[in-house]
Write an enzyme that holds these catalytic residues in place. Structure first.
Site, short mmCIF file in Angstrom:
data_model
loop_
_atom_site.label_atom_id
_atom_site.label_comp_id
_atom_site.label_asym_id
_atom_site.label_seq_id
_atom_site.Cartn_x
_atom_site.Cartn_y
_atom_site.Cartn_z
N ASP A 19 -18.16 3.73 13.46
CA ASP A 19 -17.10 4.28 12.97
C ASP A 19 -16.24 2.92 12.27
O ASP A 19 -15.41 2.30 13.60
CB ASP A 19 -16.58 5.06 13.15
N VAL A 32 -6.11 -0.04 2.83
CA VAL A 32 -5.85 -1.87 2.25
C VAL A 32 -7.10 -1.78 1.70
O VAL A 32 -6.79 -3.02 0.36
CB VAL A 32 -6.14 -1.82 4.21
N GLU A 46 0.69 -0.92 0.01
CA GLU A 46 0.11 0.19 -0.08
C GLU A 46 0.76 1.15 0.30
O GLU A 46 1.48 1.24 0.21
CB GLU A 46 -0.73 -0.23 1.15
N LYS A 59 -5.93 10.63 1.18
CA LYS A 59 -5.42 9.27 1.32
C LYS A 59 -7.42 8.08 0.58
O LYS A 59 -8.09 8.98 1.24
CB LYS A 59 -5.81 9.53 3.03
N SER A 72 -13.94 0.68 9.73
CA SER A 72 -12.86 1.05 8.86
C SER A 72 -13.40 -0.12 7.79
O SER A 72 -14.21 -0.90 7.42
CB SER A 72 -11.25 0.45 8.83
N ALA A 73 -13.61 0.82 5.83
CA ALA A 73 -13.71 -0.25 4.70
C ALA A 73 -12.56 -1.18 4.74
O ALA A 73 -13.54 -2.35 4.03
CB ALA A 73 -13.96 0.79 3.85
N ASP A 74 -11.60 -0.77 4.87
CA ASP A 74 -10.78 -2.36 5.02
C ASP A 74 -12.19 -3.95 5.11
O ASP A 74 -11.48 -4.94 5.12
CB ASP A 74 -10.12 -2.77 6.31
N LYS A 118 -4.78 -2.72 14.39
CA LYS A 118 -4.47 -1.47 15.05
C LYS A 118 -5.07 -1.94 16.26
O LYS A 118 -5.73 -1.75 16.37
CB LYS A 118 -4.09 -0.13 14.14
#
Length: 306
Positions: free
Chosen positions: A141, A109, A27, A89, A143-145, A162
């Site tokens: 919230d 990602v 990435e 981003k 993540s789209a990951d 993380k």
């Protein structure tokens, strides 16, 4: 019409794919948003060389001038590193606008998985994935990951999620979406800066050949979605859990106080944790990325044999 109209695959990467040689995607958010210059560029180039040393071709992925790039030149990596936070981003929702504007984007990602899959790359090494943020039951919230892992057939090698995230909810979300979480040589989910989290993974797998076999079976069955391989940070670079958790709690409290949310959350928290740990977290971050690159290259080399 296909997204491939917007895709540029570097000649070396295209040749490796055509010759059925191992390729590992990388990435670019880690270059522009993850570390300061010049450490970001040095790290990115070192990761590429580690992948070569372990028998695969690196393909750093980004959006440059509106083009989706699979494989960057050293000059392009330098450009992203120098521009830093001036580069957008780019997650899934950003791709169309950036392409239409002829703009630059550092891939998360999510977008790295998308572009890797488009180019025919099956293995991707990163630091840590995004996940369900603390307090997501009110903020939503997430993540789209995690969604991308549920729908795009790419193996993602990381050091776990993380540790600024809610790791338990992240695992629950992945389970709901049918994403297998593999521990490389561990039964416990690594927590990025540390080797342990207190949460169990779905399966422990101990060799790159066995990782490749599991992912190959998934591809052959036509199962939707990717596979998440969590590779613990090497023992000598692992941080003291009490130190890192105290820093994370403090960083989360500061983010809330300052009203930081959305895509700004992770860069803010990581920068704050780095400051609070006197830079130790950045050193750990770099070492775990190197470790993941080695494993991804070795796994990609096994995958092309199948």
């Amino acid at each position: 019409m296909s997204l491939n109209k917007y895709l540029d695959v570097a000649p070396e990467v295209a040749q490796a794919i055509a010759d059925h040689k191992p390729v590992v995607a990388l990435e670019s958010t880690i270059i522009s948003h993850g570390m300061p210059y010049p450490q970001n560029v040095e790290t990115a180039l070192k990761v590429e060389s580690i992948i070569r040393e372990n028998g695969a071709v690196p393909a750093t992925i980004a959006i440059l001038g509106g083009r989706l790039k699979a494989g960057l030149s050293p000059e392009e990596i330098e450009y992203l590193g120098k521009k830093g936070h001036d580069v957008a981003k780019a997650s899934r929702r950003d791709i169309a606008v950036l392409a239409a504007r002829g703009a630059d984007g550092a891939t998360t990602v999510t977008t790295t998985m998308m572009i890797a899959h488009m180019a025919g790359i099956q293995v991707f090494a990163t630091g840590g994935i995004g996940g369900v943020h603390r307090g997501a039951e009110t903020t939503m919230d997430i993540s789209a990951d995690l969604e991308e892992l549920a729908q795009t057939p790419v193996m993602v090698v990381c050091a776990g999620a993380k540790s600024i995230l809610d790791l338990g909810l992240t695992l629950e979300y992945l389970e709901t979406h049918g994403v297998p979480v593999i521990g490389y040589g561990t039964k416990e989910l690594p927590a990025f800066y540390t080797r342990k989290s207190g949460f169990a993974v779905d399966y422990e797998i101990d060799t790159p050949a066995d990782l490749a076999a599991a992912f190959h079976a998934s591809l052959e069955m036509g199962l939707r979605g990717g596979m998440l391989v969590t590779n613990p940070i090497p023992e000598e670079y692992s941080m003291d859990p009490d130190v890192i958790n105290k820093a994370i709690d403090e960083a989360v409290a500061q983010a809330e106080a300052q009203g930081i949310h959305g895509k700004e959350t992770t860069p803010f928290l990581l920068a704050k944790v780095k400051d609070l740990t006197g830079g130790d977290s950045l050193d750990s971050n770099i070492q775990l990325v190197f470790n993941n690159a080695r494993l991804a290259a070795r796994t990609a080399a096994e995958l092309v044999k199948l």
